[in-house]
Structures are given as structure tokens and as C-alpha cells.
Design a protein around this motif. Structure first.
Motif, PDB file in Angstrom:
ATOM      1  N   ARG A 363      29.887  -1.149   1.325  1.00 52.40           N
ATOM      2  CA  ARG A 363      30.847  -0.261   1.975  1.00 52.40           C
ATOM      3  C   ARG A 363      31.215  -0.740   3.367  1.00 52.40           C
ATOM      4  O   ARG A 363      32.195  -0.290   3.930  1.00 52.40           O
TER       5      ARG A 363
ATOM      6  N   THR B 244      35.109   9.630   0.118  1.00 52.71           N
ATOM      7  CA  THR B 244      35.191   9.634   1.578  1.00 52.71           C
ATOM      8  C   THR B 244      36.452   8.936   2.073  1.00 52.71           C
ATOM      9  O   THR B 244      37.136   9.444   2.963  1.00 52.71           O
ATOM     10  N   GLU B 266      26.268  13.737   4.680  1.00 53.53           N
ATOM     11  CA  GLU B 266      26.626  12.368   4.295  1.00 53.53           C
ATOM     12  C   GLU B 266      26.169  11.386   5.373  1.00 53.53           C
ATOM     13  O   GLU B 266      25.357  11.712   6.219  1.00 53.53           O
TER      14      GLU B 266
HETATM   15 MG   LIG Z   1      31.275   9.392   0.478  1.00 55.20          MG
END
Ligand SMILES: [Mg+2]
Ligand SMILES: Nc1ncnc2c1ncn2[C@@H]1O[C@H](COP(=O)(O)OP(=O)(O)O)[C@@H](O)[C@H]1O
Lengths: 472, 592
Positions: A363, B244, B266
């Protein structure tokens, strides 16, 4: 009801020994009629033979206190078990001299010689990092492994777990990353913190040997709670390890790599305690707080303002039955900044590392790759590899139904691309350290098997500059 | 420090504390525990005992510790100074916490939600003798570069007249700026700050029917599955499928006036990312920094679980407050599953009877209550204001049949299901066109048609039908291969593939592609449908599909999203014309 305990010296209370437990159940010992005990307090348990163990308060009330004993309850008896309540939570005396040492899950020496007292005692449970104090991680770590550097790039300060399965080569991969990882032009003051939970001695030995071979062992702190150590100790091992990591990174400014293996064993120990306490389970018997509990570990990574250090986490977990939807990998994936996923199919074809890029993800790579960081074509190139390799899977499925001969000519080219990609890009040697340029160039070679019109994710300029048709 | 002792700690089990010797504790009262002054809330009262949920880590709390009452429920502070803040789940400013305790958040810290010393330039909008009531606007304050904060009379105040009003000038939020006199009760002094209990919805005059979409700039959403201003939507998806990112993109580009972004359980770095990125991004509507319209609530996964439960309510109460001024507010809640899990954890610790998968039986009610707080409303001051709620859902194992997704589905009217296989192929946003739906199509139809020569509804219908046909054809292709289909059918696959690549996929990291204005969306769709209509005609005339596919202009259409910016959308018309001509020319060759 209100007592004056606050006024009594803590040390006096800690000196008080309570004897005679009311119940022992697995790793849990219950004690009645104590002075008021704080939630989470550290407990010293005196076994009938006089030996000392440590534990932590899990539940406290005016009637009974429930203590979890890290070294297990073997040999304890109801009448002869003693307890001291130390008035503070479990702490670790952190010091740089722990580097180069082998310790147990509580940070006590495993090799006989004592560990020098550190300057600070830190609560092993840590405290949450304030999001405003974080620095967003963006420094590219070159691991020398193409499929990682090219498609799931590791960033300094990232938490990137390896989702593996029994018998696959996750230990080799973690060791290879530890050996090869470098930040270009980066600072070389690094340390490795290694936490083993419930793995066999061989595994620990493998890592120690590999650290010795690459000559870094003096920069490694090892916290081992092995398969034959009490399972309860595993619940504290990663906390101890991360407490040291935080000190090394945020107090001393080192670049710290934390390897934790095997998170599945850690979670199973949590489940054991939860079941014993009769808690209401959520999925597969794991406690409802497993997500928060894992987050308390994984979030102890990153970079913070005012320190040049970083904590990069590489947790390893084995997916029960290779099932990625099992609660342990599932909850982990929801917390970590991506995942590196091993594939049984690639492994059985003897490909190393057997990483399937499609379910894998980094990510944080978006801010760490491209011009000035890796190379300007990297973002689109990796995108294109994902799209094309994902189509290879569809073509293979189709081929298994209609036969390879019946495929369209484009689809046949996809098969060739897939073959080359797996054998030359994904697969590499255990000691092969590829530069990012090599990695990207091999990727372009693979794309050479596809017609350039198929490369929709790449810009024309990139195709002009790098793409070349491959001859069979 | 509060001095009213309401009882003593009897038992501590994680974030749940049992308190005995209860005297006059109130349900939902805010309390402080022990000498560490940890913050908690009374959630149950029974037989002289109370159950308290603690908003901080309870380490060190012990039986016998005092519990202090505050005689107030858990409230948020509302007034100028909220915009641009970042709070934890119980509205403590994280920057203040950092000043107080450094990198790591210490326990027992208390700070006001807004700065009480700061002076605001107050411009009265009422005069002596004006009649007012709860919710009336009495003044304006320029809160951020783009937001004018309306000073409202507290909603609970009855009818009265202004008997004192401060002159235009600089005041802090505690100063009395107006007095309202009422016939039957005492005079009410009004300052610029008010408190509101987070678990109670703020009152409005009435609900209004939806009429406009919340334009997000994401093509798949706006064109295929639009949400109305004041509407509710769920975004369910397994980890890494793009919940997200979708919420960040909407928070950045949607046409709401104010954004409340709740990071509920989160990652810490994601909030840092917002903090780092938003101030640098320019709001397309106002030309000012996005932070000038944004409020962040960050109760990350490693922060205490009770405060995570509260964060959702803190966020929606702040949203309602700005709605009451007549603003369109959009809330992103990432992720509502973490909130539901916090409920589950607390319920488990309280030893309540669980229903499905350990969740308490009241889960569905709580979810319903939360989404009910959204809506397009006529406010007490007769303005139109809205709260739109965009809730991420994180189903275990990505399986949408689990309780939180199922119950959420019952209470939202729009559903953007994220698809794992699209995400694996890096088709983002991975919003599935087969599983998603919007029940707002009728509500926003005229709005869209007015902006697309009356074509939005029919174009949308046509492309959705093509996608369905493609779905069926793909089943056949899986068995026999694409070569077995006639060109006319293969062309459906071709058009859909173009639509997916060129229209549905949208790269959040590309400067041009990351958001599309309404005209760009309608023109792009029209262009793709022209390819379909003209192309099909050509194929019927005998033009082979490969010839069409190889047309240079088709490649250009595929790249519109990157090559034509929102400022040059008329270029798309030119391209469409060129496409039409090129296909006709091809057809011409084969007609002869
Ligand atoms: Mg997320
Ligand atoms: N619209 C998008 N454009 C480009 N990349 C995206 C987009 N949406 C998601 N991604 C990629 O997917 C990753 C995971 O997305 P994220 O929104 O964090 O997933 P989730 O919240 O569902 O776990 C991101 O880090 C990014 O790499």
C-alpha cells in the motif's frame, strides 16, 4: 470501601506475598483476598519449589484476581503457590547491549550470561503513536527480489507481512530480505529485532546461521519463545521485541527491521487464554478483540517526527490450510500496509520465491517509486504487469477447457508472457541480489512477448523507450 | 478535577469497569476513573452498581478507586475552530495531545475540542427585538478561508426575542454575544460555543425529498451508481480492494461543502497521509486548500476500543451541526465494521448474550440509528442542509453475507460492492458493476438529464444493458473461446472492454484522471456509445472487427481520461466527431 492504599508505599505492597491460589486453569491462576490490584499489573509467582515466574493481571476485582503466568503453570499447586503484585505493568529494561544477544520472550537472557541493565524501563504494551506525530513512510528499500521490488515494493517504516503456508520458503525469503535490504544512499545504522513465537529450534537456528553468515549477528536481538517453551509466553514475546525496537528506532535513531514468526502461533495462544476465560468467541473460536490486539503490535511500526529511525515490520504467518480468508491472515491484511502472498502452486513447481503478485500488495509503494526514487516507468510498468499477469490466469483457465490450440493468437502470446514472467521475473536464486534496474528490465523483456497495443497501462513514450518485441 | 464521587471500582476487565456503591450516577454520564482521571461513560445501571466503558487503556485501575461524575453525558463542543482539526474519537485535538505527551499518546489528558482563547471576528445578523428560536442564526464568523460559520441558538431553546446583541468585533467563544429573553423562563445568554451529547441526533424541521446527487468525480459512481446529497451508501470490500482510497478520493473531490473524515479503527499512516496530502490539494469548487473544509477524526486501530465506538457519533454530531447552518456535509466512516466490532468487544466484556457471530442483538438497531442521522433536511433556521454518509464495511474474509454487511445493506440505499478479482487485476476503483446498485436513480435523474441534453438516463441504461450482455457472453467465451463468436457479439465484448478500461477504471494517482467533472463523464460515455452504434452499423455492412479495433481514433478514445483535462472537455466532442467519420469512412469502403 475506599481504602488508603495509595498512601502505602508500593514497595511494601509488592513485598507482601499471598499464598494459596483458589483455582488454576491452564496458564491462569486465581488469587483471592488480596489488597486492591491494578489491571495489567506485573505479578511474580513463587512456585512450590521456590522458583520464580512472572505473570500479568488479566482481570481484577475486590473478590478475585486472575493472573496469566507467562512461563506456564506446570508444577504449581493450589496451597503452595505464592504471589507478589509488583504495582506496575510488565516492563523491559531496554538497552543497546541487547543487540547480539539471545533472550526469551520476556527479554531475559537465554544464553546464561546476564543482560546489562538498561537506562529505561519501558512498559512492554507500549502506547499508541499519535497520528500527528507520524511521518508518512516513503523511502524505497531495495530487497534485491524482483517480484517484491517491482510489484510490492517495501518501504522503510512499512509493516508488510508474509502470508505463507506450512513447508513453504518464508524463512528463506525473510532471511534474504534481511540480508539484502538496503536504502539507496540511506543511513547504515541498522538493527534487526527477531521474535520467534512457537517455532521449532531449527527455524531459530536457520536465522541465527544466516545472520552469522552475513556478518550482522552483532546487530541482531533475538527473542525466542520456541515450540517447547510455554505457549503463553508467546503472547508477550512480540511486545517485548517491539519495545526494544521502539527504543532502538525512536530513541537511538536506528533503522530497525523486525521479523516476527509465526504470528499464527501467537494468535493461537491468545485463543487458548480466551477460551479458558469463557469469553464469547467470534470467528473460528478466536476472541473478538483479535483485530485490536494484532493492531497493537502491527501499528508499532513506522517513522515519527523528531527521530531519524524507523521500524519496518516483516511478520510471517502461516495460513491454516493455505486459506487467506482465515481470521489470522484476514485480520492481519486489514491492519498491515499490504501483504506478500505465497502460492502453493508456484511452490510445488519449485519456484523460489513462490510469491503470487496478484493477491499481494504494497500500500505504500505509490509514494516510494517512480522518477527520482526508482525509475520513471516503474508505476505504470508494475500496473501493466498486474493487468497482464491477471489475464494470463484467465487464459490458462480457458485453455484448460478448450485446449491451447483453440486459443486466439493473442491469448497464446499471453501464455508465453506468463511463462517467461514466472520463470525469469518471479523466480530467482536465494542469494541473487538484483538491482531495481535489472528488475524493471526483466519486466520489460517479459512484456516483449505481448503486442504493444495490449499495453494499455503504459504511456506511448514508455513503450517507445523500453519495449522491444521478444523473439521466441 | 471533578469532585462528585459516584462510586468505587469493583472490577476491571479490559475497557469495561464495574462500579459499586453507586449513589446518583446517571445513565450515559461522563465519568473520570481513579487518580489517573481516565475518561469513561456509564453504559448500564443496576442494583447499586454501574458498568462503565473506559475510553483509555485501563492499566493500573484497581478495585476501590474513586469514580467521579461530571453530571453530563459525553458531548462534543461545537463552535468556530472545528474546521481543519484532527481529533481522537472523543474530540480531543490530537495536536494538543502531541504537545502534551509527545510521540505517544499518554493517558488521562483532557483538552477542549476547540480553542477558547482564540478571537473570532463576529458579525451579527440579528438586531435587538428580532424574534428567534432554537436553531436561529444570530451571527456569522469567517471560520476558515472558505467556510462561514453561522452562530446558532441552541436547538433546545424556545421562542424568544433578542434583548442584547454584541457589536461586530473580535470575541472568544466563551464571551456572551447575545441574550434571548423568553416570556415564561429566564433569559438565555448565548456564546459562540455549545455542547451536544453525541448519541442524540440534533433536531431539524423536516426531512426533504432528495433532488441532487453528491457529485464525487468518480465516473463509476456518478454515472452508474450515484448517491444523492443527504443519502447513505455502504462500500464493502475485503482488505486491499480500495475502500480507503475511494473514501479519500470522495473526500477530496466531491461537491459537499464540508467533509468529516472518520478513521475508525484503521491505520495510523492513512490519517497521516490525509494530514499530509489534504492541505496541499486544491478544492476544485473554491480554489482553496482542501483542509479549509475538512475535519478529521482519527481513532486508529491501536487506540482504545471504546473511543473507537464513540468516534462515529462524534463525527456525525459535528456533521449535523454544520448541516444546521445550511451546509451540505459528507461523512466518510472508515470503517463501520471496526465500530461494530468495538460494540461486540464491549458487549462481550459485559457478558451480554450474543446474537450472530458474537455481535450483540442490538447491532442492527445501532446501525439503523446511525444511518438515520443522514438526510436532506430543512433545518430549524429554514435552510436546506444535508448529511450524506459514506460508510466503509470490512467483511471478514471479504464475504458479504456476514452480519455487519447484511444489516448495513438493510439501512442504506446505495451499495458499492468492491470486487477482489478487479482489485487483483488493478482495475480501480474495484466497484463491481454487477453487485452494486443505487436506489437514488429516480431522485437524481432530472438533475443529470438537465446536464446531458436529456441523455444521462438513457445512456446509462444502454451501457448497463451492454454490460449485462457481456456478462452472459463471457460465460460462453469461457467454454468455447472468443473466436467462436460472430463479430457482432465480439464487438459487445470489445465495447465493454473499452468502457471498463477507458471509463470505469480511474487512477487516483493521475493528476488528470483522478476526478472527472460532470461534463467530462457525460461526454466520455457518449463517445463510447457512438463507437458502439456506428461500429455495429459498420460490422453489419461487413467491416471486420479488427479493422475497427485498429482505428487510431479508438486508441485516442481509450486515452481520453488521461489526455483531456476537465478544462478542455469540448475536445471530447471533436474526438467523437472524428470517431464517427472514421467509422463511416471504413463502412463506405465495404459498402461498395
Ligand atoms: Mg482501508
Ligand atoms: N482508485 C485507485 N487508483 C489507484 N490505486 C488504487 C485505487 N484504489 C485502490 N488502489 C490501490 O489499492 C490499494 C489498497 O486500497 P485501499 O483503499 O487502502 O484498500 P482497503 O481500504 O479496501 O483495504 C492502495 O494502496 C492502492 O495501491
Amino acid at each position: 470501601m475506599k481504602t488508603n492504599d495509595e498512601k502505602i508505599d508500593r514497595r511494601l505492597l509488592a513485598g507482601r506475598e499471598y499464598r494459596g491460589s483458589s483455582r488454576i486453569d491452564g496458564p491462569l491462576v486465581y488469587m483471592r483476598n488480596t489488597h486492591p490490584i491494578g489491571y495489567g499489573e506485573l505479578v511474580e509467582i513463587v512456585a512450590p519449589d521456590g522458583s520464580r515466574r512472572s505473570g500479568q493481571v488479566l482481570d481484577t476485582s475486590d473478590e478475585v484476581v486472575c493472573v496469566q503466568v507467562f512461563e506456564g503453570t506446570t508444577g504449581l499447586t493450589l496451597p503452595k503457590t505464592g504471589m507478589h503484585f509488583l504495582g506496575h505493568p510488565l516492563t523491559l529494561s531496554v538497552s543497546e547491549s541487547m543487540l547480539g544477544r539471545v533472550m526469551n520472550g520476556l527479554g531475559k537472557s537465554r544464553d546464561g550470561s546476564p543482560i546489562a541493565q538498561g537506562q529505561f524501563d519501558r512498559d512492554v504494551n507500549g502506547s499508541p503513536i499519535n497520528p500527528t506525530a507520524r511521518i508518512y513512510p516513503r523511502d524505497f528499500i531495495q530487497t534485491g527480489i524482483s517480484v517484491i521490488d517491482g510489484m510490492t515494493t517495501l518501504i522503510q517504516g512499512q509493516k508488510l507481512p508474509i502470508f505463507s503456508g506450512n513447508g513453504m520458503s518464508h524463512n528463506q525469503l525473510a532471511a534474504q530480505i534481511a540480508k539484502q535490504a538496503k536504502v539507496r544512499g540511506g543511513d547504515s545504522d541498522f538493527a534487526i529485532v527477531f521474535a520467534a513465537m512457537g517455532v521449532k529450534y531449527d527455524v531459530a537456528r536457520f536465522f541465527i546461521d544466516s545472520f552469522e553468515e552475513s556478518g550482522v549477528i552483532d546487530n541482531v536481538a533475538l527473542f525466542l519463545s520456541l515450540a517447547d517453551d510455554p505457549s503463553i509466553e508467546r503472547t508477550i514475546t512480540p511486545r517485548t521485541a517491539l519495545t526494544l525496537a521502539e527504543y532502538l528506532a525512536f530513541d537511538l535513531g536506528k533503522q530497525v527491521l523486525v521479523i516476527m514468526t509465526d504470528m499464527t502461533n501467537y494468535c493461537e495462544s491468545l485463543r487458548e487464554i480466551s477460551t479458558l476465560r469463557g469469553e464469547i468467541p467470534s470467528r473460528k473460536g478466536y476472541p473478538g478483540y483479535l483485530y485490536s490486539n494484532l493492531a497493537e503490535l502491527y501499528e508499532r511500526s513506522g517513522k515519527v517526527r523528531g527521530s531519524k529511525g524507523s521500524i519496518t515490520q516483516l511478520p510471517i504467518l502461516s495460513m491454516p490450510n493455505d486459506d487467506i480468508s482465515h481470521p489470522i491472515p484476514d485480520l492481519t491484511g486489514y491492519i498491515t500496509e499490504g501483504q506478500i502472498v505465497f502460492d502453493r502452486g508456484l511452490h510445488s513447481r519449485d519456484l523460489y520465491p513462490p510469491i503470487n503478485p496478484l493477491p499481494s500488495l504494497s500500500r505504500l509503494m505509490k509514494d516510494g517509486i517512480g522518477e527520482g526514487m526508482t525509475r520513471e516507468d516503474h508505476p505504470h510498468l508494475s500496473n501493466q504487469l498486474f493487468a497482464s499477469y491477471s489475464h494470463v490466469q484467465d487464459v490458462r483457465n480457458l485453455a484448460s477447457v478448450i485446449g491451447e490450440e483453440e486459443l486466439t493468437s493473442i491469448d497464446k502470446q499471453y501464455l508465453k508472457f506468463g511463462q517467461f514472467f514466472e520463470n525469469n521475473f518471479i523466480s530467482q536464486d536465494f542469494d541473487e541480489d538484483r538491482s531495481i534496474e535489472d528488475t524493471l528490465n526483466i519486466a520489460w523483456q517479459a512484456l516483449g512477448y505481448l503486442p504493444s497495443e495490449e499495453l494499455q497501462r503504459l504511456s506511448e513514450d514508455e513503450i517507445d523507450e523500453y519495449w522491444q518485441e521478444m523473439e521466441d | 478535577m471533578p469532585t462528585r464521587i459516584i462510586g468505587h471500582v469493583k472490577r476491571v476487565n479490559g475497557p469495561v469497569i464495574t462500579v459499586c456503591d453507586i449513589t446518583d450516577a446517571e445513565m450515559l454520564e461522563l465519568v473520570r476513573i481513579g487518580e489517573q482521571q481516565l475518561i469513561g461513560e456509564v453504559v448500564k445501571l443496576f442494583d447499586g452498581e454501574a458498568t462503565i466503558q473506559v475510553y483509555e487503556d485501563a492499566t493500573g485501575v484497581k478495585p476501590g478507586d474513586n469514580v467521579y461524575g461530571s453530571a453530563m453525558p459525553l458531548c462534543v463542543e461545537l463552535g468556530p475552530g472545528i474546521i481543519g482539526s484532527i481529533y481522537d474519537g472523543i474530540q480531543r485535538p490530537l495536536e494538543k495531545l502531541e504537545e502534551a505527551s509527545g510521540t505517544f499518546i499518554a493517558r488521562g489528558l483532557t483538552f477542549d475540542g476547540i480553542d477558547h482563547k482564540k478571537l473570532w471576528h463576529f458579525v451579527p445578523s440579528v438586531k435587538l427585538g428580532d424574534s428567534v428560536s432554537g436553531g436561529s442564526v444570530i451571527a456569522e464568523v469567517q471560520e476558515s478561508e472558505t467556510i462561514v460559520h453561522k452562530i446558532l441558538i441552541e436547538p433546545t431553546v424556545g421562542d424568544g426575542v433578542i434583548t442584547k446583541i454584541a457589536d461586530e468585533g473580535d470575541y472568544n467563544v466563551d464571551e456572551i454575544v447575545a441574550t434571548v429573553s423568553q416570556e415564561k423562563s429566564k433569559d438565555i445568554n448565548v456564546s459562540m460555543v455549545q455542547k451536544w451529547p453525541i448519541r442524540n441526533p440534533r433536531p431539524v424541521k423536516k426531512r426533504l425529498p432528495f433532488h441532487a446527487p453528491l457529485v464525487t468525480g468518480l465516473r463509476v459512481i456518478d454515472t452508474l451508481f450515484p448517491i444523492a446529497k443527504g443519502g447513505t451508501v455502504a462500500i464493502p470490500g475485503g482488505f486491499g480492494t480500495g475502500k480507503t482510497m475511494t473514501q479519500h478520493a470522495i473526500a477530496q473531490w466531491c461537491d459537499a461543502d464540508i467533509i468529516v473524515y472518520i478513521g475508525c479503527g484503521e491505520r495510523g499512516n492513512e490519517m497521516t497521509d490525509v494530514l499530509r496530502e489534504f492541505p496541499q490539494l486544491v478544492d476544485p469548487k473554491t480554489g482553496k486548500s482542501l483542509m479549509e473544509r475538512t475535519i478529521l477524526i482519527a481513532n486508529t486501530s491501536n487506540m482504545p476500543v471504546s473511543a473507537r465506538e464513540a468516534s462515529i457519533y462524534t463525527g456525525i454530531t459535528i456533521a449535523e451541526y454544520y448541516r444546521d447552518m445550511g451546509y451540505a456535509v459528507a461523512i466518510m466512516a472508515d470503517s463501520t465494521s471496526r465500530w461494530a466490532e468495538a460494540l461486540r468487544e464491549l458487549s462481550g466484556r459485559m457478558e451480554e448474550m450474543p446474537a450472530e457471530e458474537g455481535f450483540p442483538a442490538y447491532l442492527a438497531t445501532r446501525i439503523a440509528e446511525f444511518y438515520e442521522r443522514a438526510g436532506l433536511m430543512e433545518t430549524l433556521c429554514d435552510k436546506e442542509g444535508s448529511v450524506s454518509v459514506i460508510g466503509a464495511v470490512s467483511p471478514p474474509g471479504g464475504d458479504f453475507s456476514e452480519p455487519v454487511t447484511m444489516h448495513t445493506k438493510r439501512f442504506v440505499r446505495c451499495f458499492w460492492g468492491l470486487d477482489r478479482s478487479l482489485a487483483s487485476a488493478r482495475h480501480y476503483p474495484a466497484i463491481s458493476w454487477t453487485e452494486s446498485y443505487s436506489e437514488y436513480l429516480q431522485d437524481v435523474k432530472s438533475w443529470w438529464n438537465e446536464r446531458s441534453d436529456d441523455k444521462w438516463q438513457s445512456n446509462r441504461k444502454e451501457i448497463m444493458e451492454l454490460l449485462q450482455k457481456e456478462e452472459r457472453l463471457q460465460q460462453i467465451v469461457k467454454l468455447v473461446g472468443a473466436d467462436a463468436l460472430p463479430d457482432s457479439q465480439n464487438f459487445i465484448l470489445e465495447v465493454c472492454s473499452l468502457f471498463k478500461n477507458a471509463f470505469l477504471q480511474q487512477n487516483a494517482f493521475d493528476k488528470i484522471d483522478r476526478y472527472s467533472i460532470v461534463e467530462k463523464q457525460t461526454k466520455m460515455l457518449s463517445c463510447i456509445l457512438t463507437y458502439w452504434h456506428k461500429g455495429l452499423e459498420a460490422i453489419e455492412k461487413g467491416v471486420p472487427l479488427v479493422k475497427l479495433r485498429r482505428l487510431r481514433v479508438v486508441q485516442d478514445v481509450a486515452k481520453i481520461k488521461f489526455s483531456i483535462s476537465n478544462d478542455d472537455v469540448q475536445e471530447i466532442d471533436k474526438l467523437e466527431l472524428k470517431l464517427e467519420r472514421s467509422i463511416e469512412k471504413l463502412g463506405g469502403i465495404y459498402e461498395d
